[in-house]
Enzyme design. Structure first.
Site, PDB file in Angstrom:
ATOM      1  N   GLU A   1      13.484 -20.877  -3.792  1.00  0.00           N
ATOM      2  CA  GLU A   1      14.647 -20.119  -4.260  1.00  0.00           C
ATOM      3  C   GLU A   1      15.021 -20.580  -5.664  1.00  0.00           C
ATOM      4  O   GLU A   1      15.103 -21.781  -5.934  1.00  0.00           O
ATOM      5  CB  GLU A   1      15.819 -20.308  -3.300  1.00  0.00           C
TER       6      GLU A   1
ATOM      7  N   TYR B   1      34.221  -0.359   5.341  1.00  0.00           N
ATOM      8  CA  TYR B   1      33.992  -0.828   6.707  1.00  0.00           C
ATOM      9  C   TYR B   1      34.427  -2.289   6.813  1.00  0.00           C
ATOM     10  O   TYR B   1      34.482  -3.004   5.813  1.00  0.00           O
ATOM     11  CB  TYR B   1      32.532  -0.668   7.133  1.00  0.00           C
TER      12      TYR B   1
ATOM     13  N   ASP C   1      12.723  -5.522  -1.502  1.00  0.00           N
ATOM     14  CA  ASP C   1      13.068  -4.778  -2.703  1.00  0.00           C
ATOM     15  C   ASP C   1      12.044  -4.936  -3.821  1.00  0.00           C
ATOM     16  O   ASP C   1      11.954  -4.083  -4.705  1.00  0.00           O
ATOM     17  CB  ASP C   1      14.441  -5.220  -3.220  1.00  0.00           C
TER      18      ASP C   1
END
Length: 399
Positions: free
Chosen positions: A41, A223, A300
């Site tokens: 990461e 939401y 993605d």
């Protein structure tokens, strides 16, 4: 927190560049079948960032199989209904009974804060014996040969592995390692997000419901997240703004100017948060391939899609489950990576096209807006649920 850095040999771990949903899902899926995985990461630490994410039955089914869904129980909200409104006059066009999805598809529809999901994925990945996680490593290039892959970092370090999964997002820098020239393009739409304490929710908005408000050149979604303690708001606007950052500040007055002639409930909801974050929505045409040899894109990085079907994160989770299933069936790294594209490309391409089309439908104006509204009013809730069969009934991998 950074786990111990180590180099691995040609017959060692599969490297995963990126510790987001796609990267951590890959680590969990492969770690559960006994593969060694090294997640790299780029951030120095995992941060609690982002806002809400929707998880349909196709994603929740896999997360439950991994034990992650159960770990999210305190933070999840299972919304009962999605109400769709015309943004200008406030008329309710139709309602989708989300609470019925579990009976229909065998898994629930949930909404959660992205940070809560990442925390649960990270915990599940770290609990697996063969998974190692390193922070502060920004991958910049990769080479393969000699039965392995060499990944270079911006700070000069290199990592050696048996293969590489590039899970570095829509603006992936590792596509170049595959000789893929395509780059994301700006869609002409921006997304704005905000979190509102539940107690500050305007009157008339039920605690466990979702809302979708449609208007010319804009729409608004809301939401509950964080176990119902907050309301997640996303406003999408047609405008030509081109910043690659997904978390830039947004001027509240600018946002509200796009909703000035909307119905009072939608206008009031948009005005409730004091702070908004803004990012430009990017998309990319379907790629002719996702990988070569021992390197593959995933999530993605492989198939960025507009968020109007709320399936970006779900597709990354599906990718990881499918890849693990292929390894379980006995494929080696090169064949497994090749099969990932073969097995997933048609579905993700369909979703990319559907999401793009929905974005156009949401933002219709004039006569087309009235036609859309009439079509929605004419569809029964059960017919709308039937429209989702192709998406939610799919059984991905071994899940």
């Amino acid at each position: 927190m950074t786990d111990r850095v180590h180099e691995v040999g040609d017959d060692g771990a599969i490297l995963v560049a990126g510790g987001g949903i796609a990267g951590l899902a890959s680590a969990i899926a492969l770690g559960r079948i006994g593969r060694k995985v090294q997640v790299l990461e780029r951030a120095p630490a995992f941060e609690e960032a982002g806002a809400g994410i929707q998880l349909g039955p196709n994603a929740s089914r896999i997360l439950a199989d991994w034990g992650v869904w159960q770990a999210l129980e305190r933070d999840l909200v299972l919304p009962e209904t999605l109400h769709i409104h015309d943004g200008l006059n406030g008329a309710r066009l139709t309602s989708l009974p989300l609470g019925e999805l579990e009976n229909r598809f065998g898994a629930p529809y949930g909404v959660v804060h992205r940070a809560d999901l990442q925390r649960a994925l990270l915990k599940a990945a770290r609990a697996l014996k063969g998974v190692s996680i390193t922070t502060g490593f920004e991958a910049t290039s990769a080479q393969q040969g000699g039965g392995g892959v060499m990944l270079s970092g911006r700070d000069g370090r290199t990592m050696k592995g048996a293969g590489l999964i590039a899970a570095d997002g829509v603006h992936s820098t590792l596509r170049q390692a595959l000789g893929i020239a395509e780059r994301p393009r700006f869609s002409g739409k921006t997304a704005w997000r905000a979190l509102l304490p539940a107690k500050a929710r305007p009157d008339g908005f039920a605690a466990r419901d979702m809302g979708l408000w449609l208007g010319p050149r804009a729409h608004l979604v809301h939401y509950p997240v964080t176990g119902g303690k907050q309301l997640n708001l996303v406003a999408v606007i047609d405008e030509d703004w081109r910043e690659e950052s997904w978390d830039g500040p947004g001027a509240r007055d600018e946002l509200l100017s796009h909703y000035g002639d909307w119905a009072a409930p939608a206008r009031g909801l948009a005005a409730a948060p004091k702070t908004w974050r803004k990012w430009a929505l990017a998309e990319m045409a379907p790629l002719a391939r996702w990988g070569a040899g021992r390197i593959t894109l995933i999530g993605d990085a492989a198939h960025p899609m507009l968020p109007f079907l709320a399936q970006g994160g779900a597709m990354a989770i599906e990718d990881a489950a499918e890849l693990a299933h292929t390894f379980e069936a006995g494929a080696d790294i090169e064949h497994a990576f090749a099969r990932l594209y073969e097995d997933r490309q048609a579905r993700t391409t369909r979703l990319q096209g559907r999401a793009r089309r929905l974005g156009q439908i949401y933002h219709l104006g004039g006569v087309a807006r009235f036609a859309r509204n009439l079509a929605l009013k004419a569809r029964s809730p059960q017919a709308l649920l039937g429209d989702l069969d192709w998406l939610y009934r799919a059984r991905i991998g071994a899940a």
